[in-house]
Structures are given as structure tokens and as C-alpha cells.
Design an enzyme around this catalytic site. Structure first.
Site, PDB file in Angstrom:
ATOM      1  N   GLY D  27      -3.537   9.129   1.228  1.00 32.71           N
ATOM      2  CA  GLY D  27      -4.870   8.069   1.129  1.00 32.71           C
ATOM      3  C   GLY D  27      -6.156   8.925   0.672  1.00 32.71           C
ATOM      4  O   GLY D  27      -6.017  10.014   0.504  1.00 32.71           O
ATOM      5  N   HIS D  94      -8.225   3.904  -0.723  1.00 31.46           N
ATOM      6  CA  HIS D  94      -6.675   3.653  -0.966  1.00 31.46           C
ATOM      7  C   HIS D  94      -5.997   4.298   0.018  1.00 31.46           C
ATOM      8  O   HIS D  94      -6.144   5.287   0.526  1.00 31.46           O
ATOM      9  CB  HIS D  94      -6.488   4.563  -2.170  1.00 31.46           C
ATOM     10  CG  HIS D  94      -4.908   4.144  -2.354  1.00 31.46           C
ATOM     11  ND1 HIS D  94      -4.146   2.949  -2.351  1.00 31.46           N
ATOM     12  CD2 HIS D  94      -4.083   5.136  -2.902  1.00 31.46           C
ATOM     13  CE1 HIS D  94      -2.767   3.271  -2.634  1.00 31.46           C
ATOM     14  NE2 HIS D  94      -2.802   4.739  -3.120  1.00 31.46           N
ATOM     15  N   HIS D  96      -1.504   4.173   2.153  1.00 30.00           N
ATOM     16  CA  HIS D  96      -0.355   3.549   1.960  1.00 30.00           C
ATOM     17  C   HIS D  96       0.039   2.970   3.417  1.00 30.00           C
ATOM     18  O   HIS D  96       0.959   3.081   3.924  1.00 30.00           O
ATOM     19  CB  HIS D  96       0.696   4.715   1.906  1.00 30.00           C
ATOM     20  CG  HIS D  96       0.640   4.988   0.438  1.00 30.00           C
ATOM     21  ND1 HIS D  96       1.905   5.712  -0.394  1.00 30.00           N
ATOM     22  CD2 HIS D  96      -0.143   4.956  -0.372  1.00 30.00           C
ATOM     23  CE1 HIS D  96       1.442   5.969  -1.509  1.00 30.00           C
ATOM     24  NE2 HIS D  96       0.301   5.545  -1.828  1.00 30.00           N
ATOM     25  N   ASP D 119     -12.231 -14.765   8.598  1.00 33.77           N
ATOM     26  CA  ASP D 119     -13.407 -14.087   9.083  1.00 33.77           C
ATOM     27  C   ASP D 119     -13.760 -13.204   7.892  1.00 33.77           C
ATOM     28  O   ASP D 119     -15.076 -12.643   8.013  1.00 33.77           O
ATOM     29  CB  ASP D 119     -13.226 -13.536  10.297  1.00 33.77           C
ATOM     30  CG  ASP D 119     -13.407 -14.421  11.249  1.00 33.77           C
ATOM     31  OD1 ASP D 119     -13.605 -15.660  11.380  1.00 33.77           O
ATOM     32  OD2 ASP D 119     -13.006 -14.122  12.659  1.00 33.77           O
ATOM     33  N   HIS D 168       3.322  -0.530  -4.592  1.00 31.67           N
ATOM     34  CA  HIS D 168       2.695   0.523  -4.441  1.00 31.67           C
ATOM     35  C   HIS D 168       1.692   0.506  -2.996  1.00 31.67           C
ATOM     36  O   HIS D 168       2.545   0.956  -1.878  1.00 31.67           O
ATOM     37  CB  HIS D 168       1.852   0.890  -5.421  1.00 31.67           C
ATOM     38  CG  HIS D 168       0.788   2.233  -5.275  1.00 31.67           C
ATOM     39  ND1 HIS D 168      -0.208   2.527  -5.992  1.00 31.67           N
ATOM     40  CD2 HIS D 168       0.968   3.112  -4.213  1.00 31.67           C
ATOM     41  CE1 HIS D 168      -0.657   3.814  -5.649  1.00 31.67           C
ATOM     42  NE2 HIS D 168      -0.081   4.020  -4.563  1.00 31.67           N
ATOM     43  N   TYR D 226     -23.046 -15.064  12.785  1.00 29.31           N
ATOM     44  CA  TYR D 226     -22.334 -13.918  13.636  1.00 29.31           C
ATOM     45  C   TYR D 226     -23.086 -12.761  13.705  1.00 29.31           C
ATOM     46  O   TYR D 226     -23.821 -12.424  12.852  1.00 29.31           O
ATOM     47  CB  TYR D 226     -20.937 -13.963  13.034  1.00 29.31           C
ATOM     48  CG  TYR D 226     -20.058 -12.960  13.818  1.00 29.31           C
ATOM     49  CD1 TYR D 226     -19.287 -13.421  14.810  1.00 29.31           C
ATOM     50  CD2 TYR D 226     -20.217 -11.451  13.410  1.00 29.31           C
ATOM     51  CE1 TYR D 226     -18.638 -12.395  15.444  1.00 29.31           C
ATOM     52  CE2 TYR D 226     -19.453 -10.681  14.156  1.00 29.31           C
ATOM     53  CZ  TYR D 226     -18.527 -11.042  14.859  1.00 29.31           C
ATOM     54  OH  TYR D 226     -17.934 -10.204  15.729  1.00 29.31           O
TER      55      TYR D 226
END
Lengths: 229, 229, 229, 229
Positions: D27, D94, D96, D119, D168, D226
Site C-alpha cells: 500500500g 492505494h 491491497h 452514505d 489488482h 449529518y
């Protein structure tokens, strides 16, 4: 009396929580002192995070409280019949651990589809038949014990130290309370892996007999060579 | 002897527990000292929470204990044949990690259906054939090693450092014991993601060859550009 | 005012996080003081890791803020209608806990297919009907409360202290805020086990009526014999 | 230079690990300083447990390293094209992460079948088309960015701050690096719940448009009510 053993049974109960086999009050462990005919068991409905060793209840084999100020587990009658009928066991565990309970709720035995299972249970872990209306409305917890015994009439309880109660959850047993907890840990993992194994390959039923024998007796009985002497 | 390496192999073993790839006694890590022809391996049946570095067992390539008071892992014969046949590996790991074991029990290879898989394994992770009755009843752990070697006869063990043993569980290998543990971590995640990927899209079989090549060789071999130099 | 109770409601909110029933800001707990007509509830959109007891908001039964500098939960109108219509409840919980939410998203009630369910909920946990376009575009949170009340028109809210909101997630209630959280914990586990039970045995619908009665009334009402007196 | 921001990007990276969205090196998080045309990003292939703030790499919008001794993430080219094309974003992530990756591997968008999804994402989370052989063998990471932009040609990247890369894994974005991580946390939970929702009720496709609008705009845009003001 039996203060050391109360501590041991307390610790076996807490092990269930550490191994994530129980939440809230959903489980109980007991151990028998065969020479005295006494059983130490968790009190009923006490949450695991509040449990103490001194709360453990001592009952005789008829379920009479011999020591302790709390009521014993509601499942005491089931534990007692297992001690009476399975003469070599020293500890009993009941949980609602998710994966074993799922198979029990599905009313299916856990098939032996892998080496991990075969290392610990000699063949499938059976599921009891559904209790009759009369059994349910009668002495429910005693009848639960009786149907376990019935399920093992043609099986060796020493080779498959676990059972699923139809629509309910698992019981396991062992040499003592810690060994019974160990079998609960194994059962939960084996139950999970069997589920996903059959999702991938639904055609599986059981491993070949020679593999089951090899794996089980590599770890159990006179010819075992796994572990230390 | 080899005290530093015993500590390393002990730590690689404990890493399996930290990464939740083993429970109870269900796994073992070894590392080879090729110049001495010696292998350091976990002792058999010792629970991970009780394991110490000094318990690591030193065996030669025939499996004879050279140092240590405990029996080596029951899977030692499998480790040794891998060291003999796969000349560039330095570490071997065996676990019953749930997802890899599920595929092994299902008797199916793990297909390469995603980039994470392709980054680490060049194509599917194969599953061995079921052992014959004779192999099971003979030298079971040695035969397990032999069937791994047979499975890799047409494959490059350096490009797919993992295998599933039919009805049993995974073995992985690597440059040393820590690298082999790393491959076990990757295998487990890849095994889980492949399962759910195929649940969503059962029509998938494998990623396109050019994508597999791009991803694998981006991280491995002379043209790699992933990571630091 | 009500400082002790704010602390209690704060702790009930944090219990949701500890039990892994909420992440981010996805949940809220309230408790009512019936004699004062006041409700204490979590503020809107405050992440659980930043929440403090003093942030709890006090509202009256019309939703007017009586004390507190933050806006109350966006779901306040839903909580209030439950307190008005279900006269014996003291606490309400809303979460997006994964398993209960999955059933709600699937627009299906959770069938009672096991003893754990029957011990806590007397029959299936219902799912509300989908709101109409007019209800969605009107006073959405109030309409959500109204459709829960509608769902329980033919049911006893004391015997099934939980509901699934179609396409959204669960609400639970109880004697007080902690009891409502307890019911959320049970609901999540029961929702998970029901899912996998039906994966194994899709033919199940509900347990026999006599088993449901035995299990539920063993733990609830005048004849209960589970737990301590 | 940019020491404060390096620390912030480092912490956003570590948040991925705490939220269990990354293991090993799988990541990377970046944040842009638009007024300087600089981007801070995780270095390539550094395991999360060894990462430090001072290792963060500063690159310009052409990918040239402006500061730092390590190579930037292999995915830098993908991040940069997102910053160029999506002019209002400040952070990119990014991973996985398992559930989002599973949908990406299955080559399917995540349908909006629940309120939690609605939401945060205004409709389905799209999946890119498979890259062509030429794109794969060319500037792979740049082409990955281009295909994201192509996927959003008819969509508003501000209303759906997430995408699945075919075969991916996911990318998310947000106002800054922490907001992008937040969207990764939401995406993972939403991906998991969508999977199981469709297992229970495979006939679902998407929630009614009026419900989607109500939920999304209750939390986003000028009419949002909210959270706190």
C-alpha cells in the site's frame, strides 16, 4: 475444599475466552475428581469478564451442590451424564463457538476432509438427533446428555472427543479440563476449514481410510511418534 | 553450536504465531547451513507459547540429531528432501494456516486471479497428487517430500516458492527462514482472496499471461524495478 | 445535569467500539429518564475515538436539545419514537455492525435456526418494509422509527428486542443502554451464525416451536432457571 | 523541506496498517502541495513496520525526486495522474485491502446495496477495464492512472472517491491524505458487506434512487445535516 482444582477449572474457563471460543456467558468447563465423586463447574450465567476462581461450584454426581454460593451451570446435568458414561474422561467443555455451532445448527456432522481433523478426531464429528417434544419439555439438559451417549453407542468417545448438539452447539471432553479446552480449540478450527473446503470442492466426503489411520495413530496410541516421549 | 542461527530460526517460528499462521503446535520452520550440511528445525509437538531458542534441534541431511535434547519436527524428512532437491533454498516452512490449508484439503491449486498473487508467485500454486496407499503406509513424511519434488518436475521452484499438500496443508520456502515465513504470509492472503474472488466471479481461471509476466518480473529478476536497489 | 447518566451512556457507546460493532461514527446509544421525559444520546458524527462523556446531548421527547453544545445523533427521531411506543424500554442502540447490516441490506429477517438465537430472541428478528418514496423524502428518520413500530404491531417488542431496517442496519433496545448494547452483541453473533448455517443447510427455516419455547423461557420470565436468582 | 507534511503522510500510511488495510509493503499514501506542485509519497517496497517519517519521498508532478534518498512508490505515476486530472483532491491511497481487492480481482464494480455505501459513495464503485497488452507492456503504472481517469469520464470523482483496478486492487482519494485513508476504511467495509448481502439475496442490484439521494446528500453538500456544523 479443592481450592487448587477450582483455580485450574477457572483458568480453563478463562482459556475459552482467550481463545475466542466464548462471549458473554456462552460456555462452561468442568473437571471431575473421580475418587471423591465430585465435579467442579462454572456457575450459571456469570459473564466471563466477572468470573473468579472462588465462584466455581462443587457438585456431586447427582448434581447436589456440595460447596459454593452460586447455582452451577444450567448444563450441569449434561456434564454429569458424560462423566458417568464416559469413564476415562476428566474434563468437559461446552461452548457456542461460532463454527462448531454453525455445523450443529445446520444439523450436520463435520466430515473429516483434512489432515488437521484426522490428527485429532478419528473420523467425522457426529451431530446428535433432534430431541423429541417429550424430551425437550422434560428434563431438557439431562436428555441432551443422554442423546450424546446414544450418539456414541457405536463410536469410541476416546477417539472422537467432541460432539455437536443438534440446533445448539458443541461439547468436547478430554483427560482433564485443559485437555477438553484444547479439543474445543481444535474443533473450532477444523469446523471452519471443513466449511470452506466443501465450498471449494463440494464433492468431497471423507479422506481415504489409510490416510485417516496413518495421521491419527501417528499422534495417538502405542505406535505414536509425534511430539516428545 | 550455531547459537545465532538457532535464535534466528526460533524467531522465524514465532513470527508464524504473530502472523496468525499457526495455533497450538501446527507448524514448523527450518533453515539450512549448506556449507556444514546441517539443518536447524523446531522440535516436535512443542506448543508455540512454550517454545525457546535453545530447544531448536540441529540435524544432518540424513535426519540424524547432531545437537539438541528434543526430537525434531515430525516433518523433518519433508524439509530435508526439499533442501536436497531445491539447491538454492535456505529456509522451509510448514503450517496449517487456514486458507492455504482449505485449498489443500479441497485438492485444488490456487489459481492466479489477481495482482497480489502475480507479484509473488509466477502462476498458480500447485497441489500435490494424493499419496498412494503404499506411500502413506511407508515412510509417510519422506513420501510427502518426494511428491512435492514430483510436482515441481516441470516447474521452477524459484518462481513459485509454495506448494499445497493434498488433504494436508502448505509448505513454502525461500532464501532463508524469514523469507520462507514471508512467503507463507503472502500465500495465506492470496489463498483467501482467490476463494472470495471466485465466489463473486466463478468464470475466472487465470490472469492474462502478459499481466502475470509484467507483475512478476517488475518485482523479481534482473529487470525488477520495485523496491530499493 | 444527569452527569452520572451521561457517563453511563458514554460508556455504553464505547462498549460498541470495544465489541467491534462500530467503526468511525457508525452507531449511537441512548438512554431515557422516564420520570423527567429526557433522553441522553451520542452527538452526531463524532468519531468514537474522540468521544467524551461531556459531549453527550440531552434532548426532550420532542427532540429539543435541553443540554449540550453539539447536535444530537441524526437518528434521534428514531430513538424517540421507540421510547414513546415501547413503554418498557430504557435504552436504544443503532449500529452498522457488519452481520446484522448484511441481513438488513439483503432485506431479509434473521430466521431462528439455533439455540443461541432462541435463548435471546423469541423467533425471527424481523426486517422492516422498504420506505415509500414519500417517506424517504419526508421526515426520513422519523419514518424509520414509524416503520419499526409498524413491524412490531403484531409482535411483542419485549420478546424480540431487535429489528433490521431495510437496506440500512439494526436497532436494538433493552432495559437500559447497557442491556441494549448487550442485545446488539447477541444480534451480531446470531446474524453471523444464521448466515453460515443456511449456507450448509439451506433447507432450514426455523427451529421447532417447543424447542424455541423451552430455550427462551428457560432464560426469560417467571419460570426462568438460567443464571443466578 | 515539508517536514510537517512528511509526518502527516507518514501517519496516514501507518493508519492503513492500524486499520488492517495493508500487510507487508502492500500500500501507499500520498498528499499533494498544490501551490508548490509537489507530492509526498511512501518509498517503494519499505515494510510498514520499518517505515519512518523521514523516509517519505518528495516528487514533482513529473515524478522527479526532489527530496529523499529512497525511490518513491512504484505506483507514483498512478498517483500523479490522479492529482493532475482530479483537480480538487489532496490525497491518494492505494492498498491491497482484502475485500476491495476481491471485487477488483473479480472484475466487478461494488453495487450500492446498502445505506452505509450510500452514505459515502453516490452509487456503485466502478471497476476499470482490463488494460490492453500494449498498455501492460508499456508504461504500466501510468496506463493504470489513465484507465482510472477514463473510468471517471462520465462520473463525478468527488461523489465516488474510490475505484477498483481490474485484477489488482483499490485506489481512493480525498481532501487530504487522512481523508483518502478514511475512504479506504469505508470502501473495505462496504465491499465486505456487499459480498455477503448478495450471497443472501442475489437478486439485489442497487437501492432505489430516492434512497441513495437522501442518504448521500444528508451527509454531503449544501443541504447536509449529518454531523456538526
Amino acid at each position: 475444599m479443592l481450592e487448587e482444582l477450582k483455580k485450574k477449572v477457572y483458568e480453563a474457563n478463562m482459556e475459552l475466552q482467550r481463545e475466542r471460543l466464548v462471549i458473554l456467558t456462552w460456555g462452561n468447563v468442568s473437571e471431575i475428581v473421580r475418587e471423591k465423586g465430585l465435579v467442579i463447574i462454572k456457575p450459571s450465567g456469570v459473564p466471563y469478564q466477572e468470573l473468579t476462581a472462588s465462584q466455581m461450584v462443587v457438585v456431586d454426581l447427582e448434581g447436589k451442590v456440595v460447596e459454593g454460593t452460586l447455582r452451577p451451570s444450567v448444563d450441569t446435568a449434561t456434564h454429569l451424564i458424560l462423566y458417568k458414561e464416559f469413564s476415562e474422561i476428566g474434563g468437559v467443555v461446552h461452548t457456542h463457538s461460532a463454527w462448531a455451532t454453525i455445523w450443529a445448527q445446520a444439523q450436520k456432522p463435520i466430515p473429516c476432509v483434512g489432515g488437521t481433523h484426522a490428527d485429532h478426531f478419528f473420523g467425522k464429528v457426529p451431530c446428535t438427533r433432534l430431541l423429541t417434544e417429550k424430551e425437550i419439555e422434560g428434563d431438557f439438559e439431562l436428555e441432551t446428555g443422554k442423546v450424546i451417549v446414544e450418539t456414541f453407542r457405536e463410536r469410541d468417545y476416546r477417539h472422537v472427543p467432541a460432539v455437536l448438539i443438534d440446533s445448539h452447539g458443541p461439547f468436547t471432553w478430554g483427560k482433564d479440563s485443559h485437555d477438553a479446552v484444547h479439543n474445543s480449540v481444535v474443533l473450532e478450527e477444523v469446523a471452519k476449514m471443513a466449511f470452506y473446503t466443501l465450498e471449494i470442492n463440494p464433492s468431497l466426503t471423507a479422506m481415504p481410510e489409510e490416510m485417516l489411520k496413518k495421521r491419527f495413530f501417528r499422534k495417538h496410541g502405542p505406535g505414536a511418534y509425534y511430539g516428545q516421549q
